[in-house]
Write a protein that holds these residues in place. Structure first.
Motif, PDB file in Angstrom:
ATOM      1  N   LYS A   1     -62.558  -0.919  31.438  1.00  0.00           N
ATOM      2  CA  LYS A   1     -62.232  -0.731  30.019  1.00  0.00           C
ATOM      3  C   LYS A   1     -63.457  -1.072  29.154  1.00  0.00           C
ATOM      4  CE  LYS A   1     -58.312  -3.227  30.100  1.00  0.00           C
ATOM      5  NZ  LYS A   1     -57.067  -3.776  29.496  1.00  0.00           N
ATOM      6  N   ARG A   2     -64.156  -2.140  29.559  1.00  0.00           N
ATOM      7  CA  ARG A   2     -65.395  -2.519  28.865  1.00  0.00           C
ATOM      8  C   ARG A   2     -66.401  -1.356  28.943  1.00  0.00           C
ATOM      9  NH1 ARG A   2     -69.974  -2.445  31.225  1.00  0.00           N
ATOM     10  NH2 ARG A   2     -69.243  -3.688  32.969  1.00  0.00           N
TER      11      ARG A   2
ATOM     12  N   TRP B   1     -65.804   1.802  29.257  1.00  0.00           N
ATOM     13  CA  TRP B   1     -65.377   2.911  28.367  1.00  0.00           C
ATOM     14  C   TRP B   1     -65.882   2.666  26.950  1.00  0.00           C
ATOM     15  CZ3 TRP B   1     -59.396   2.953  29.560  1.00  0.00           C
ATOM     16  CH2 TRP B   1     -59.178   3.537  30.821  1.00  0.00           C
ATOM     17  N   LEU B   2     -65.788   1.415  26.499  1.00  0.00           N
ATOM     18  CA  LEU B   2     -66.209   1.109  25.127  1.00  0.00           C
ATOM     19  C   LEU B   2     -67.723   1.179  24.975  1.00  0.00           C
ATOM     20  CD1 LEU B   2     -63.631  -1.683  24.222  1.00  0.00           C
ATOM     21  CD2 LEU B   2     -63.738   0.629  23.291  1.00  0.00           C
TER      22      LEU B   2
ATOM     23  N   LEU C   1     -68.223   4.835  24.539  1.00  0.00           N
ATOM     24  CA  LEU C   1     -67.869   5.246  23.163  1.00  0.00           C
ATOM     25  C   LEU C   1     -69.127   5.196  22.281  1.00  0.00           C
ATOM     26  CD1 LEU C   1     -65.534   5.751  20.984  1.00  0.00           C
ATOM     27  CD2 LEU C   1     -65.618   3.282  20.617  1.00  0.00           C
TER      28      LEU C   1
ATOM     29  N   CYS D   1     -66.990  -8.200  24.706  1.00  0.00           N
ATOM     30  CA  CYS D   1     -65.696  -7.584  24.978  1.00  0.00           C
ATOM     31  C   CYS D   1     -64.671  -8.658  25.341  1.00  0.00           C
ATOM     32  CB  CYS D   1     -65.894  -6.623  26.155  1.00  0.00           C
ATOM     33  SG  CYS D   1     -64.509  -5.542  26.449  1.00  0.00           S
TER      34      CYS D   1
ATOM     35  N   CYS E   1     -60.295   5.134  22.945  1.00  0.00           N
ATOM     36  CA  CYS E   1     -61.357   4.208  22.564  1.00  0.00           C
ATOM     37  C   CYS E   1     -61.772   4.585  21.146  1.00  0.00           C
ATOM     38  CB  CYS E   1     -62.557   4.344  23.501  1.00  0.00           C
ATOM     39  SG  CYS E   1     -62.113   4.117  25.231  1.00  0.00           S
TER      40      CYS E   1
ATOM     41  N   GLY F   1     -63.562   3.089  17.145  1.00  0.00           N
ATOM     42  CA  GLY F   1     -64.440   2.090  16.552  1.00  0.00           C
ATOM     43  C   GLY F   1     -64.818   2.411  15.124  1.00  0.00           C
TER      44      GLY F   1
ATOM     45  N   MET G   1     -65.059  -2.211  18.026  1.00  0.00           N
ATOM     46  CA  MET G   1     -64.390  -1.182  18.818  1.00  0.00           C
ATOM     47  C   MET G   1     -63.112  -1.743  19.441  1.00  0.00           C
ATOM     48  SD  MET G   1     -67.876  -1.255  19.249  1.00  0.00           S
ATOM     49  CE  MET G   1     -68.213  -1.766  20.921  1.00  0.00           C
ATOM     50  N   TRP G   2     -62.251  -0.836  19.853  1.00  0.00           N
ATOM     51  CA  TRP G   2     -61.041  -1.270  20.531  1.00  0.00           C
ATOM     52  C   TRP G   2     -60.478  -0.143  21.393  1.00  0.00           C
ATOM     53  CZ3 TRP G   2     -61.537  -0.234  15.383  1.00  0.00           C
ATOM     54  CH2 TRP G   2     -60.762   0.804  14.864  1.00  0.00           C
ATOM     55  N   ILE G   3     -59.589  -0.532  22.312  1.00  0.00           N
ATOM     56  CA  ILE G   3     -58.839   0.461  23.090  1.00  0.00           C
ATOM     57  C   ILE G   3     -57.385   0.365  22.676  1.00  0.00           C
ATOM     58  CG2 ILE G   3     -58.033   1.149  25.401  1.00  0.00           C
ATOM     59  CD1 ILE G   3     -60.698   0.107  26.503  1.00  0.00           C
TER      60      ILE G   3
ATOM     61  N   LYS H   1     -53.559  -2.490  20.483  1.00  0.00           N
ATOM     62  CA  LYS H   1     -54.963  -2.732  20.859  1.00  0.00           C
ATOM     63  C   LYS H   1     -54.987  -3.697  22.045  1.00  0.00           C
ATOM     64  CE  LYS H   1     -56.830  -1.998  16.227  1.00  0.00           C
ATOM     65  NZ  LYS H   1     -57.559  -2.565  15.088  1.00  0.00           N
TER      66      LYS H   1
END
Lengths: 158, 151
Positions: free
Chosen positions: B63-64, B66-67, B70, B86, B111, B113, B131-133, B140
């Protein structure tokens, strides 16, 4: 009061872990994310962008040249820390997050040395008992002795 | 896929073009193999159930990553990430596979931001972003911050 065995971990530095950054490893990592940025895939594009080889996505530092046990990602210092904390009675582990400082690009062909240090372990009173916060700092240095990145990981045990 | 932006044209409050991600069990297997994180909590139903999370969960570090993507998709070659942090707020689950190549119906993780700060220090130009998922319910689950330096 924290157990002596746990407190003894603070300040402890692990042996340097040598990490190879292979082209194929970069591509497998990028593919697992679903990231097809040409900097990670296309040699020519990377050169046009000012790098002498494809680069690794920020956060990828290659693979250790050798490892013990079933989890290559878990360096011996981290394994020792987790083991000691669990033996002291903190059962569950949570990933408390990670901070990165990226100082130089990591390129295919680089050989990095990662050195980790347990920066602090503190205990706080949570809603459902004691919670332990452990912070591990790691520096990554390349073959030219340049610092490429620093990380700060938080591990939470309760 | 890789855009080209310039620091001059970005304003505080600008949204980063959202990046959708469909996590599958296949993706988790790839991530485990690519990083050496072989914790069974990410691929074994019984193990995950015994740990009280029901079924295998997405790796936090995926997940980190992915950001990070982004940001890198958005800035292209115009800049690089100098700092990134993160934190994980909730667990996320992957979709099953419908065929060798297609995911089953289910949740998409977005994702997203925003630009929070823009400043210069001498000839160095910076942005700070948050940023966030967001999971399928709009919650979130993962939060991040980045400092980007422009060339």
């Amino acid at each position: 009061m924290l157990e002596e065995q746990v407190m003894k971990l603070v300040g402890k530095t692990g042996d340097g872990i040598v990490m190879e950054v292979e082209k194929g490893a970069i591509k497998r990592y990028a593919d697992a994310i679903g990231d097809y940025n040409p900097l990670y895939w296309d040699e020519e594009y990377a050169r046009e962008s000012g790098f002498d080889a494809i680069v690794a996505p920020p956060g990828f530092f290659g693979w250790p040249v050798s490892w013990d046990g079933p989890m290559p990602i878990l360096v011996p210092l981290m394994a020792e820390m987790m083991d000691t904390i669990i033996k002291a009675g903190y059962g569950s582990i949570l990933d408390g997050g990670i901070d990165y400082e990226f100082l130089r690009p990591v390129r295919a062909g680089d050989v990095l040395t990662a050195i980790s240090r347990i920066a602090s372990i503190t205990e706080r009173e949570g809603k459902s008992g004691k919670i332990l916060f452990s912070i591990v700092e790691t520096t990554y240095v390349n073959q030219d002795n340049e610092l490429v990145a620093k990380t700060r990981q938080t591990v939470i045990n309760r | 896929m890789v855009s080209q932006i310039s620091w001059e044209n970005i304003k505080v409050g600008d949204e980063i073009p959202a990046l959708p991600k469909v996590a599958t069990t296949q993706m988790l297997v790839k991530w485990a193999g690519a990083t050496g994180d072989f914790n069974p909590i990410h691929y074994e139903d019984g193990f995950a159930a015994a740990h009280g999370i029901g079924k295998p969960i997405i790796h936090g570090q995926l997940k980190r990553a992915w950001l990070v993507q982004l940001i890198t998709d958005w800035i292209g070659r115009a800049g690089t990430i100098e700092k990134f942090s993160c934190q994980f707020k909730a667990i996320d689950y992957p979709r099953q596979m419908k065929s060798m190549t297609e995911p089953a119906e289910g949740e998409t993780h977005w994702c997203k931001g925003l630009v929070k700060k823009k400043y210069a220090d001498g000839d160095k130009h910076y942005l700070e972003c948050e940023m966030w998922i967001q999971n399928g319910k709009g919650e979130k689950t993962t939060l991040a911050n980045a400092t980007i330096i422009f060339r």
